[in-house]
Design a protein around this motif. Structure first.
Motif, PDB file in Angstrom:
ATOM      1  N   LEU A  13       1.206 -17.020  -2.820  1.00  0.00           N
ATOM      2  CA  LEU A  13       2.084 -15.860  -2.697  1.00  0.00           C
ATOM      3  C   LEU A  13       1.420 -14.655  -2.029  1.00  0.00           C
ATOM      4  CD1 LEU A  13       4.018 -15.889  -6.078  1.00  0.00           C
ATOM      5  CD2 LEU A  13       4.863 -16.494  -3.815  1.00  0.00           C
ATOM      6  N   ILE A  14       0.116 -14.507  -2.171  1.00  0.00           N
ATOM      7  CA  ILE A  14      -0.569 -13.329  -1.623  1.00  0.00           C
ATOM      8  C   ILE A  14      -0.346 -13.164  -0.119  1.00  0.00           C
ATOM      9  CG2 ILE A  14      -2.852 -12.342  -1.170  1.00  0.00           C
ATOM     10  CD1 ILE A  14      -3.604 -13.082  -4.022  1.00  0.00           C
ATOM     11  N   PRO A  15      -0.515 -14.202   0.706  1.00  0.00           N
ATOM     12  CA  PRO A  15      -0.262 -13.998   2.148  1.00  0.00           C
ATOM     13  C   PRO A  15       1.177 -13.590   2.464  1.00  0.00           C
ATOM     14  CG  PRO A  15      -1.426 -16.052   1.787  1.00  0.00           C
ATOM     15  CD  PRO A  15      -1.029 -15.533   0.449  1.00  0.00           C
ATOM     16  N   ILE A  16       2.135 -14.138   1.727  1.00  0.00           N
ATOM     17  CA  ILE A  16       3.536 -13.789   1.957  1.00  0.00           C
ATOM     18  C   ILE A  16       3.782 -12.323   1.613  1.00  0.00           C
ATOM     19  CG2 ILE A  16       5.912 -14.255   1.216  1.00  0.00           C
ATOM     20  CD1 ILE A  16       4.976 -17.182   0.747  1.00  0.00           C
ATOM     21  N   VAL A  17       3.215 -11.869   0.509  1.00  0.00           N
ATOM     22  CA  VAL A  17       3.378 -10.474   0.098  1.00  0.00           C
ATOM     23  C   VAL A  17       2.717  -9.533   1.096  1.00  0.00           C
ATOM     24  CG1 VAL A  17       2.754  -8.794  -1.682  1.00  0.00           C
ATOM     25  CG2 VAL A  17       3.647 -11.030  -2.344  1.00  0.00           C
ATOM     26  N   VAL A  18       1.546  -9.890   1.589  1.00  0.00           N
ATOM     27  CA  VAL A  18       0.843  -9.052   2.568  1.00  0.00           C
ATOM     28  C   VAL A  18       1.648  -8.956   3.869  1.00  0.00           C
ATOM     29  CG1 VAL A  18      -1.222  -8.915   4.012  1.00  0.00           C
ATOM     30  CG2 VAL A  18      -1.442  -9.417   1.572  1.00  0.00           C
ATOM     31  N   ILE A  19       2.187 -10.065   4.326  1.00  0.00           N
ATOM     32  CA  ILE A  19       3.007 -10.062   5.544  1.00  0.00           C
ATOM     33  C   ILE A  19       4.257  -9.211   5.334  1.00  0.00           C
ATOM     34  CG2 ILE A  19       4.478 -11.509   7.006  1.00  0.00           C
ATOM     35  CD1 ILE A  19       2.325 -13.710   6.652  1.00  0.00           C
ATOM     36  N   GLN A  20       4.920  -9.371   4.187  1.00  0.00           N
ATOM     37  CA  GLN A  20       6.122  -8.591   3.880  1.00  0.00           C
ATOM     38  C   GLN A  20       5.822  -7.099   3.882  1.00  0.00           C
ATOM     39  OE1 GLN A  20       9.301  -8.748   3.550  1.00  0.00           O
ATOM     40  NE2 GLN A  20       9.597  -6.742   2.646  1.00  0.00           N
ATOM     41  N   LEU A  21       4.780  -6.690   3.179  1.00  0.00           N
ATOM     42  CA  LEU A  21       4.445  -5.266   3.110  1.00  0.00           C
ATOM     43  C   LEU A  21       4.034  -4.713   4.465  1.00  0.00           C
ATOM     44  CD1 LEU A  21       2.548  -5.055  -0.296  1.00  0.00           C
ATOM     45  CD2 LEU A  21       4.822  -4.191   0.255  1.00  0.00           C
ATOM     46  N   GLY A  22       3.280  -5.485   5.238  1.00  0.00           N
ATOM     47  CA  GLY A  22       2.872  -5.039   6.566  1.00  0.00           C
ATOM     48  C   GLY A  22       4.062  -4.834   7.485  1.00  0.00           C
ATOM     49  N   LEU A  23       4.987  -5.795   7.485  1.00  0.00           N
ATOM     50  CA  LEU A  23       6.189  -5.660   8.305  1.00  0.00           C
ATOM     51  C   LEU A  23       7.041  -4.478   7.856  1.00  0.00           C
ATOM     52  CD1 LEU A  23       7.360  -9.355   8.741  1.00  0.00           C
ATOM     53  CD2 LEU A  23       6.739  -7.789  10.565  1.00  0.00           C
ATOM     54  N   MET A  24       7.182  -4.317   6.547  1.00  0.00           N
ATOM     55  CA  MET A  24       8.007  -3.230   6.032  1.00  0.00           C
ATOM     56  C   MET A  24       7.406  -1.869   6.378  1.00  0.00           C
ATOM     57  SD  MET A  24       9.541  -2.629   2.200  1.00  0.00           S
ATOM     58  CE  MET A  24       7.949  -2.615   1.428  1.00  0.00           C
ATOM     59  N   ILE A  25       6.106  -1.713   6.216  1.00  0.00           N
ATOM     60  CA  ILE A  25       5.457  -0.440   6.539  1.00  0.00           C
ATOM     61  C   ILE A  25       5.560  -0.142   8.026  1.00  0.00           C
ATOM     62  CG2 ILE A  25       3.210   0.709   6.644  1.00  0.00           C
ATOM     63  CD1 ILE A  25       2.608  -0.704   3.922  1.00  0.00           C
ATOM     64  N   ALA A  26       5.324  -1.148   8.866  1.00  0.00           N
ATOM     65  CA  ALA A  26       5.407  -0.940  10.317  1.00  0.00           C
ATOM     66  C   ALA A  26       6.826  -0.573  10.737  1.00  0.00           C
ATOM     67  CB  ALA A  26       4.943  -2.195  11.046  1.00  0.00           C
ATOM     68  N   ALA A  27       7.821  -1.240  10.165  1.00  0.00           N
ATOM     69  CA  ALA A  27       9.209  -0.962  10.525  1.00  0.00           C
ATOM     70  C   ALA A  27       9.633   0.427  10.044  1.00  0.00           C
ATOM     71  CB  ALA A  27      10.138  -2.027   9.943  1.00  0.00           C
ATOM     72  N   LEU A  28       9.258   0.794   8.826  1.00  0.00           N
ATOM     73  CA  LEU A  28       9.614   2.122   8.324  1.00  0.00           C
ATOM     74  C   LEU A  28       8.907   3.223   9.105  1.00  0.00           C
ATOM     75  CD1 LEU A  28       9.662   1.497   4.478  1.00  0.00           C
ATOM     76  CD2 LEU A  28      11.624   1.973   5.961  1.00  0.00           C
ATOM     77  N   TYR A  29       7.662   2.999   9.482  1.00  0.00           N
ATOM     78  CA  TYR A  29       6.928   3.969  10.295  1.00  0.00           C
ATOM     79  C   TYR A  29       7.628   4.156  11.646  1.00  0.00           C
ATOM     80  CZ  TYR A  29       3.204   6.156  12.977  1.00  0.00           C
ATOM     81  OH  TYR A  29       2.487   7.004  13.769  1.00  0.00           O
ATOM     82  N   ASP A  30       8.028   3.047  12.269  1.00  0.00           N
ATOM     83  CA  ASP A  30       8.713   3.126  13.557  1.00  0.00           C
ATOM     84  C   ASP A  30      10.078   3.802  13.403  1.00  0.00           C
ATOM     85  OD1 ASP A  30       8.800   2.167  16.462  1.00  0.00           O
ATOM     86  OD2 ASP A  30      10.691   1.401  15.652  1.00  0.00           O
TER      87      ASP A  30
END
Length: 69
Positions: A13-30
């Protein structure tokens, strides 16, 4: 087949959570950039899509939500 141990489940689960959070942070920042325009005109709706539609929401925003024109 033996059932998975708790450590194995966490390791999966850790890689999936890291990918999810990274995508979410990048999208919200943009999304929060002042010069960013979005399709449909509502940044609030896209913010909800990014946060609540798991991995697909940020990907959908990057593919279809940004208005580059």
């Amino acid at each position: 087949m033996a059932p998975l141990k708790t450590e194995q489940i966490i390791a999966l689960l850790i890689p999936i959570v890291v990918i999810q959070l990274g995508l979410m942070i990048a999208a919200l920042y943009d999304l929060e950039r002042e010069d960013r325009r979005v399709r449909g005109g509502s940044k609030l709706v896209w913010g909800f899509v990014i946060v609540f539609v798991n991995v697909v929401g940020p990907i959908l925003y990057f593919v279809a939500g940004r208005d580059e024109a």
